[in-house]
Write an enzyme that holds these catalytic residues in place. Structure first.
Site: not given
Ligand code: HEM
Ligand SMILES: *[C@@H]1O[C@H](CO)[C@@H](O)[C@H](O)[C@H]1NC(C)=O
Ligand SMILES: *[C@@H]1O[C@H](CO)[C@@H](O)[C@H](O)[C@H]1NC(C)=O
Length: 335
Positions: A71, A75, A79, A81, A83, A85, A103, A170, A200-201, A256, A261
């Site tokens: 994640r 992020h 933002v 690129g 880089d 930041s 963040n 987003p 988000h798996t 999981s 997966d």
């Molecule tokens: C499509 C738009 C997306 C939205 C609106 C979004 C939003 C969020 C939000 C709100 C969380 C919860 C953060 C927390 O409470 O700790 C989250 C977690 C996460 N997101 Fe996204 N996300 C998006 C796309 C992505 C992308 C593109 C990736 C990576 C390629 C990603 C990877 C992750 C991961 C791995 C987590 C779990 C983080 C953790 O366990 O610390 N997300 N996301």
């Protein structure tokens, strides 16, 4: 290869050898002329191994941090690129990207980047950027959580700017059109948006990012009708309406949580995706077809995910003489 619950359970990924073969096939498709394959190899061999060893050691005791690193890279790249930041600490005069709602309090894994950076600075001072380290660490996290492996180019440099006001990621309440627009603004297609959402798996979320779906969906309907009622009831036990625990976290993928997966796509189809933005993939006809395909057979998605990650990892990179190689990932050099 289907799980015991039938065709809607997630399928395990293919064996290691195949996952690596995919990585080699992808290498030739990379186009960025500024970044290079194995940029550090001549002056500082073993950079990628150093990062991988650090990440691997941490994930053995805390696999959730792999999700944090993935994640964090997203992020960073969205933002200004990729880089580095996102890694910069705030100062009294400059609230950094870390203060943004997306963040603050939830990005995790900074110490892992610090550890890898310290080891690389000791061995090869001033050579490896924080942006490269984060890109490697995110890539390795996916692989270490049983996902695909892929080669990425390197030679990114670090910015000396990080401003909270630049963060425009987003949000979890975005609808399908907003998601598509947000990714298009970074040069990523709708299909790549769906592909990357599969991240988000793994990982977790605070209740605050989706609690409206449980208790205050809109003025006439308390609970989001697109949520599976059984799943919603479970979420309500984890996220209470009155007196909620501000630190309570819920797995993004209840099937999981630490396995990279395809169960995310299964969840979306079953109304068990946590965010409105996840469930939004089931509101578009073409997206539903993609989600269904990914849920039934992970193989195409497992090839597309690395391709989309490679593209994301090259957004707005600084190369050559641009930017700097930060000594400490949390602090710009000139300060
Ligand atoms: C499509 C738009 C997306 C939205 C609106 C979004 C939003 C969020 C939000 C709100 C969380 C919860 C953060 C927390 O409470 O700790 C989250 C977690 C996460 N997101 Fe996204 N996300 C998006 C796309 C992505 C992308 C593109 C990736 C990576 C390629 C990603 C990877 C992750 C991961 C791995 C987590 C779990 C983080 C953790 O366990 O610390 N997300 N996301
Ligand atoms: C960042 O770097 C640019 C160019 O290298 C320089 O002009 C600028 O003063 C630096 N900003 C800070 C805050 O150090
Ligand atoms: C609330 O949501 C439900 C279910 O999506 C919808 O049918 C209804 O029209 C919405 N009501 C308002 C006031 O937006």
């Amino acid at each position: 290869m289907l799980g015991v619950q039938g065709s809607y359970t997630s399928e395990p990924l293919r064996p290691l050898l195949l996952r690596i073969a995919i990585a080699i096939a992808l290498l030739s498709t990379q186009a960025n002329s500024q970044l290079q394959n194995d940029f550090h190899s001549s002056k500082c061999p073993g950079v990628e191994a150093t990062v991988r060893n650090v990440v691997s050691a941490v994930l053995q005791s805390n696999p959730g941090l792999g999700a944090g690193l993935l994640r964090m890279h997203f992020h960073d790249c969205f933002v200004n690129g990729c880089d580095g930041s996102v890694l910069i600490d705030s100062t009294p005069n400059n609230p950094s990207e870390k203060e943004a709602g997306a963040n603050k309090g939830t990005l995790r894994g900074f110490e892992i980047i610090d550890t890898a950076k310290a080891q690389l600075e000791a061995r090869c001072p001033g050579m490896v950027s924080c942006a490269d380290i984060l890109a490697f660490a995110a890539r390795d996290s996916v692989f270490l959580l049983k996902g695909p492996f892929w080669q990425i180019l390197s030679g990114r440099r670090d910015s000396n700017i990080s401003r909270v006001s630049d963060v425009n990621l987003p949000g979890p309440s975005f609808n399908f059109q907003q998601l598509t627009q947000s990714f298009a603004a970074k040069g990523l297609s709708q299909d790549e948006m769906i592909t990357l959402s599969g991240a988000h798996t793994i990982g977790q979320s605070l209740c605050s990012f989706f609690i409206n779906r449980l208790y205050s969906f809109n003025s006439t309907t308390a609970q989001d009708p697109s949520l599976d009622p059984v799943y919603a009831a479970k979420l309500k036990t984890l996220c209470s309406q009155n007196n909620p625990d501000p630190n309570a976290v819920v797995p993004l993928d209840p099937i999981s949580p630490n396995d990279f997966d395809n169960s995310y796509f299964v969840n979306v189809l079953q109304g068990r995706a946590l965010f409105t933005s996840d469930q939004a993939l089931a509101t578009d006809t073409a997206a539903i077809a993609t989600v269904q395909g990914n849920s039934q057979n992970p193989s195409p998605w497992i090839v597309k995910f690395p391709q989309a990650m490679i593209k994301m990892s090259e957004i707005g990179v600084l190369t050559g003489q641009q930017g700097e190689i930060r000594k400490n990932c949390r602090v710009i050099n000139s300060s």
